[in-house]
Design a protein around this motif. Sequence first.
Motif, mmCIF file in Angstrom:
data_model
loop_
_atom_site.group_PDB
_atom_site.id
_atom_site.type_symbol
_atom_site.label_atom_id
_atom_site.label_comp_id
_atom_site.label_asym_id
_atom_site.label_seq_id
_atom_site.Cartn_x
_atom_site.Cartn_y
_atom_site.Cartn_z
ATOM 1 N N PHE A 75 0.824 -1.213 0.000
ATOM 2 C CA PHE A 75 0.000 0.000 0.000
ATOM 3 C C PHE A 75 0.856 1.259 0.000
ATOM 4 O O PHE A 75 0.550 2.242 -0.684
ATOM 5 N N LEU A 76 1.952 1.254 0.760
ATOM 6 C CA LEU A 76 2.837 2.424 0.783
ATOM 7 C C LEU A 76 3.373 2.732 -0.612
ATOM 8 O O LEU A 76 3.504 3.899 -0.993
ATOM 9 N N ALA A 77 3.675 1.682 -1.379
ATOM 10 C CA ALA A 77 4.169 1.881 -2.743
ATOM 11 C C ALA A 77 3.077 2.434 -3.658
ATOM 12 O O ALA A 77 3.363 3.182 -4.592
ATOM 13 N N ASP A 78 1.827 2.029 -3.425
ATOM 14 C CA ASP A 78 0.712 2.557 -4.216
ATOM 15 C C ASP A 78 0.374 3.997 -3.812
ATOM 16 O O ASP A 78 0.019 4.819 -4.654
ATOM 17 N N MET A 132 5.961 -2.537 -13.747
ATOM 18 C CA MET A 132 4.701 -2.488 -14.494
ATOM 19 C C MET A 132 4.405 -1.073 -14.988
ATOM 20 O O MET A 132 3.831 -0.896 -16.068
ATOM 21 N N ASP A 133 4.789 -0.061 -14.219
ATOM 22 C CA ASP A 133 4.574 1.323 -14.647
ATOM 23 C C ASP A 133 5.361 1.640 -15.916
ATOM 24 O O ASP A 133 4.883 2.366 -16.800
ATOM 25 N N TYR A 134 6.565 1.094 -16.000
ATOM 26 C CA TYR A 134 7.423 1.392 -17.144
ATOM 27 C C TYR A 134 7.219 0.448 -18.319
ATOM 28 O O TYR A 134 7.440 0.830 -19.473
ATOM 29 N N HIS A 135 6.833 -0.778 -18.032
ATOM 30 C CA HIS A 135 6.683 -1.769 -19.099
ATOM 31 C C HIS A 135 5.208 -2.090 -19.267
ATOM 32 O O HIS A 135 4.618 -2.791 -18.455
ATOM 33 N N ARG A 136 4.650 -1.625 -20.343
ATOM 34 C CA ARG A 136 3.219 -1.769 -20.575
ATOM 35 C C ARG A 136 2.992 -2.748 -21.724
ATOM 36 O O ARG A 136 3.617 -2.652 -22.766
ATOM 37 N N ASP A 137 2.108 -3.676 -21.473
ATOM 38 C CA ASP A 137 1.636 -4.584 -22.503
ATOM 39 C C ASP A 137 2.726 -5.502 -23.055
ATOM 40 O O ASP A 137 2.909 -6.595 -22.550
ATOM 41 N N LYS A 138 3.470 -5.069 -24.058
ATOM 42 C CA LYS A 138 4.272 -5.982 -24.867
ATOM 43 C C LYS A 138 5.542 -6.503 -24.194
ATOM 44 O O LYS A 138 6.128 -7.478 -24.671
ATOM 45 N N THR A 139 6.007 -5.861 -23.136
ATOM 46 C CA THR A 139 7.268 -6.303 -22.509
ATOM 47 C C THR A 139 7.105 -6.606 -21.025
ATOM 48 O O THR A 139 8.091 -6.827 -20.329
ATOM 49 N N ARG A 140 5.893 -6.632 -20.536
ATOM 50 C CA ARG A 140 5.650 -6.751 -19.102
ATOM 51 C C ARG A 140 6.200 -8.047 -18.504
ATOM 52 O O ARG A 140 6.876 -8.042 -17.479
ATOM 53 N N THR A 348 -6.975 -6.440 -11.662
ATOM 54 C CA THR A 348 -7.159 -5.524 -10.537
ATOM 55 C C THR A 348 -7.080 -4.077 -11.001
ATOM 56 O O THR A 348 -6.549 -3.772 -12.080
ATOM 57 N N ASP A 349 -7.567 -3.194 -10.163
ATOM 58 C CA ASP A 349 -7.469 -1.757 -10.391
ATOM 59 C C ASP A 349 -6.000 -1.353 -10.371
ATOM 60 O O ASP A 349 -5.255 -1.730 -9.457
ATOM 61 N N GLY A 350 -5.571 -0.579 -11.369
ATOM 62 C CA GLY A 350 -4.173 -0.185 -11.482
ATOM 63 C C GLY A 350 -3.652 0.593 -10.291
ATOM 64 O O GLY A 350 -2.448 0.636 -10.054
ATOM 65 N N TYR A 352 -3.973 -0.190 -7.249
ATOM 66 C CA TYR A 352 -3.716 -1.058 -6.105
ATOM 67 C C TYR A 352 -2.788 -2.218 -6.435
ATOM 68 O O TYR A 352 -2.809 -3.256 -5.776
ATOM 69 N N ARG A 353 -1.954 -2.074 -7.446
ATOM 70 C CA ARG A 353 -1.115 -3.193 -7.885
ATOM 71 C C ARG A 353 -0.157 -3.674 -6.798
ATOM 72 O O ARG A 353 -0.040 -4.872 -6.544
ATOM 73 N N ALA A 354 0.552 -2.737 -6.185
ATOM 74 C CA ALA A 354 1.529 -3.139 -5.177
ATOM 75 C C ALA A 354 0.834 -3.727 -3.951
ATOM 76 O O ALA A 354 1.313 -4.703 -3.362
ATOM 77 N N THR A 355 -0.312 -3.155 -3.571
ATOM 78 C CA THR A 355 -1.081 -3.705 -2.455
ATOM 79 C C THR A 355 -1.532 -5.126 -2.779
ATOM 80 O O THR A 355 -1.467 -6.023 -1.923
ATOM 81 N N ALA A 356 -1.991 -5.323 -4.016
ATOM 82 C CA ALA A 356 -2.449 -6.644 -4.438
ATOM 83 C C ALA A 356 -1.330 -7.669 -4.323
ATOM 84 O O ALA A 356 -1.536 -8.790 -3.833
ATOM 85 N N TYR A 357 -0.132 -7.304 -4.749
ATOM 86 C CA TYR A 357 0.981 -8.247 -4.668
ATOM 87 C C TYR A 357 1.419 -8.448 -3.223
ATOM 88 O O TYR A 357 1.820 -9.546 -2.838
ATOM 89 N N GLY A 358 1.336 -7.390 -2.414
ATOM 90 C CA GLY A 358 1.685 -7.523 -1.008
ATOM 91 C C GLY A 358 0.786 -8.517 -0.296
ATOM 92 O O GLY A 358 1.245 -9.307 0.535
ATOM 93 N N ILE A 359 -0.515 -8.490 -0.602
ATOM 94 C CA ILE A 359 -1.442 -9.452 0.001
ATOM 95 C C ILE A 359 -1.111 -10.868 -0.461
ATOM 96 O O ILE A 359 -1.148 -11.820 0.331
ATOM 97 N N LEU A 360 -0.756 -11.016 -1.740
ATOM 98 C CA LEU A 360 -0.315 -12.327 -2.226
ATOM 99 C C LEU A 360 0.915 -12.806 -1.466
ATOM 100 O O LEU A 360 1.027 -13.990 -1.124
ATOM 101 N N ASN A 361 1.842 -11.900 -1.190
ATOM 102 C CA ASN A 361 3.035 -12.253 -0.431
ATOM 103 C C ASN A 361 2.683 -12.765 0.957
ATOM 104 O O ASN A 361 3.296 -13.707 1.464
ATOM 105 N N LEU A 362 1.694 -12.114 1.584
ATOM 106 C CA LEU A 362 1.246 -12.536 2.909
ATOM 107 C C LEU A 362 0.769 -13.987 2.875
ATOM 108 O O LEU A 362 1.186 -14.818 3.695
ATOM 109 N N PHE A 363 -0.093 -14.298 1.933
ATOM 110 C CA PHE A 363 -0.619 -15.654 1.835
ATOM 111 C C PHE A 363 0.477 -16.654 1.470
ATOM 112 O O PHE A 363 0.473 -17.791 1.944
ATOM 113 N N SER A 364 1.420 -16.225 0.642
ATOM 114 C CA SER A 364 2.524 -17.102 0.261
ATOM 115 C C SER A 364 3.355 -17.489 1.477
ATOM 116 O O SER A 364 3.722 -18.653 1.650
#
Length: 418
Positions: A75-78, A132-140, A348-350, A352-364
């Motif tokens: 969330f801090l990153a978002d 993800m902010d810098y690499h959109r679509d074709k190189t993500r 997901t909503d753009g 909240y990307r970092a928050t979304a991955y942070g929650i995944l990290n928690l579950f991992s």
Amino acid sequence: MKNTGEISINKSLFYPWLVVALLCVVGCLNYLDRMMITTMRGSILEAIPMSDTQFGLLTSVFLWVYGLLSPLAGFLADRFSRSKVIIGSLFVWSLVTWLTSRATSFEELLLTRALMGVSEACYIPAALALIMDYHRDKTRSLATGIHMGGIMVGQSLGFIGGWLAENHSWTFAFTIFGVIGIGYSLLLAFTLKDVDKTVDHATGSSRSPIGFGDAVRNLFGGKDYILAIIYWGLISIVGWMVVGWLPTYYQEHFDLSQSMAGVYATGYFHTASLAGVLLGGFLADRWSRRNPRGRMLVPLYGLLVAAPAIYLASGTSILSVAIVCFMLYALTRTFTDANMMPILCLITDGRYRATAYGILNLFSCIVGGLGIYAGGVLRDANVNLNKMFEVAAAILLACVAVMYFIRPDPEKASSELN
């Protein structure tokens, strides 16, 4: 008025790949600093006597703190500057790495491991979101895969800690890499920049400040994100189980020495994993230009190869077959690592990307720890490792079923098609 130099840097075709290269080094240090302590156990116990339970707690407390704080760190990153969160995280964990070399008791070591969990939790969600902010679509996916490759290099270099401890002292490695990290964070302060966060580049609309509660409600309001959490949790169980018990399997099943079992379980394995994140990223970027579900299908088909590979490896009596099968598992299972964050961008909503991955990290971290613990329980119950790996193969097939039902947002997916 915005600094024109920053605009030119951010719009450069070269700079997005420079960001990946810069973060590869940070990712390498991230895992190297956290893994070193496990490779110098003997040297640390000579200097600071402790029980095996206490030594295990040094890793456990890091994992617990790291996992629990990952959603807030994301969330801090978002909410704020991604680059500043990355730089601050690197500086603090490097300072803590240096402080670790000054510890003289178990309690001081435990405190430094907890502090490292706090600081390192802030890195990966912010780093992947910035990519993800810098690499959109074709190189993500390829950009993500390259960064994950840097992390894997850090994992494989963990032996350096043990080597330096044997030739100098256990404090020497923590001092050296702490200073290196602090110096590199100062370099990043002048080279690592954010994209313009006041504008959503996907829609062109202004971004307003977000709240943590809003982010959580938004993310868990969609079934696809919940499925992604289930998928990530299940695949993490297998990942931790294989990494934790593969050396023992080689040693016991094929009557190998500890050193040779370690070579087969790490050297061959991590080499295949590194190739896998690069190949998985490349394939997903290519496929997503023709199929809106390309980034989901590459991990899905990868697991359809990984599951039978690990099943065959668990039952064979031929060492070379086991090595090849586990390498094939490592190659194709890591297609997921290259594509998980790009998949989150599609569901997901753009904001909240970092928050979304942070929650995944928690579950991992939660289920990964449970996976390792369950493996120990099964071992104590005299369950053969072959059976554990057969269960792992079944879990991978369950992951295939979960991924099949994850669907990208049509609007986000359409932007990736040619």
